[in-house]
Design a protein around this motif. Structure first.
Motif, PDB file in Angstrom:
ATOM      1  N   LEU A  27       0.865  -1.169   0.000  1.00 17.72           N
ATOM      2  CA  LEU A  27       0.000   0.000   0.000  1.00 17.72           C
ATOM      3  C   LEU A  27       0.903   1.219   0.000  1.00 17.72           C
ATOM      4  N   LEU A  28       0.919   1.931  -1.106  1.00 17.82           N
ATOM      5  CA  LEU A  28       1.784   3.094  -1.208  1.00 17.82           C
ATOM      6  C   LEU A  28       1.123   4.311  -0.588  1.00 17.82           C
ATOM      7  N   THR A  29       1.932   5.079   0.094  1.00 15.73           N
ATOM      8  CA  THR A  29       1.493   6.350   0.642  1.00 15.73           C
ATOM      9  C   THR A  29       2.405   7.425   0.074  1.00 15.73           C
ATOM     10  N   GLU A  30       2.025   8.671   0.254  1.00 17.66           N
ATOM     11  CA  GLU A  30       2.858   9.777  -0.221  1.00 17.66           C
ATOM     12  C   GLU A  30       4.244   9.719   0.426  1.00 17.66           C
ATOM     13  N   GLU A  31       4.283   9.362   1.698  1.00 16.35           N
ATOM     14  CA  GLU A  31       5.561   9.274   2.416  1.00 16.35           C
ATOM     15  C   GLU A  31       6.461   8.187   1.812  1.00 16.35           C
ATOM     16  N   LYS A  32       5.872   7.030   1.473  1.00 18.33           N
ATOM     17  CA  LYS A  32       6.652   5.947   0.880  1.00 18.33           C
ATOM     18  C   LYS A  32       7.175   6.324  -0.494  1.00 18.33           C
ATOM     19  N   VAL A  33       6.350   6.969  -1.306  1.00 22.39           N
ATOM     20  CA  VAL A  33       6.784   7.394  -2.637  1.00 22.39           C
ATOM     21  C   VAL A  33       7.907   8.428  -2.509  1.00 22.39           C
ATOM     22  N   HIS A  34       7.781   9.334  -1.531  1.00 22.20           N
ATOM     23  CA  HIS A  34       8.816  10.348  -1.306  1.00 22.20           C
ATOM     24  C   HIS A  34      10.141   9.677  -0.903  1.00 22.20           C
ATOM     25  N   LYS A  35      10.079   8.622  -0.094  1.00 21.32           N
ATOM     26  CA  LYS A  35      11.286   7.901   0.310  1.00 21.32           C
ATOM     27  C   LYS A  35      11.882   7.112  -0.851  1.00 21.32           C
ATOM     28  N   LEU A  36      11.037   6.663  -1.777  1.00 20.54           N
ATOM     29  CA  LEU A  36      11.529   5.908  -2.939  1.00 20.54           C
ATOM     30  C   LEU A  36      12.230   6.798  -3.962  1.00 20.54           C
ATOM     31  N   MET A  37      11.905   8.089  -3.977  1.00 24.21           N
ATOM     32  CA  MET A  37      12.432   8.988  -5.001  1.00 24.21           C
ATOM     33  C   MET A  37      13.964   8.935  -5.111  1.00 24.21           C
ATOM     34  N   ASN A  61      -1.397   6.649  -8.397  1.00 27.07           N
ATOM     35  CA  ASN A  61      -2.081   7.945  -8.368  1.00 27.07           C
ATOM     36  C   ASN A  61      -1.499   8.860  -7.300  1.00 27.07           C
ATOM     37  N   ILE A  62      -0.270   8.548  -6.845  1.00 29.23           N
ATOM     38  CA  ILE A  62       0.379   9.357  -5.808  1.00 29.23           C
ATOM     39  C   ILE A  62       1.521  10.136  -6.431  1.00 29.23           C
ATOM     40  N   SER A  63       1.455  11.462  -6.332  1.00 31.60           N
ATOM     41  CA  SER A  63       2.496  12.328  -6.872  1.00 31.60           C
ATOM     42  C   SER A  63       3.188  13.075  -5.749  1.00 31.60           C
ATOM     43  N   VAL A  64       4.517  13.154  -5.846  1.00 33.64           N
ATOM     44  CA  VAL A  64       5.307  13.937  -4.892  1.00 33.64           C
ATOM     45  C   VAL A  64       6.312  14.753  -5.682  1.00 33.64           C
TER      46      VAL A  64
END
Length: 69
Positions: A27-37, A61-64
């Motif tokens: 389950l992706l969250t904005e925080e996880k996507v930000h850490k993956l960047m 559908n999560i953009s950071v």
């Protein structure tokens, strides 16, 4: 701009995960996507031999962006 299909991008990220992380419910969250960047930037930089930095990153559908912390 370099466009990378999401499937290839996830395969690159998934290859760096621990076995227990691969079995987790993804389950992706904005925080996880930000850490993956930065991880994804590093993987692609090594692959293409050039420094790659994202301004924005969208997974699903999560953009950071770099400015969001």
């Amino acid at each position: 701009m370099i466009m990378v299909p999401a499937e290839k991008l996830w395969c690159a990220v998934e290859s760096h995960l621990l076995p227990e992380e691969k079995n987790m419910n993804h389950l992706l969250t904005e925080e996880k996507v930000h850490k993956l960047m930065p991880i994804i930037e590093k993987i692609l930089s090594r692959k293409y031999g050039k420094e790659i930095n994202f301004i924005d990153l969208t997974i699903g559908n999560i953009s950071v962006n770099k400015k969001s912390s």
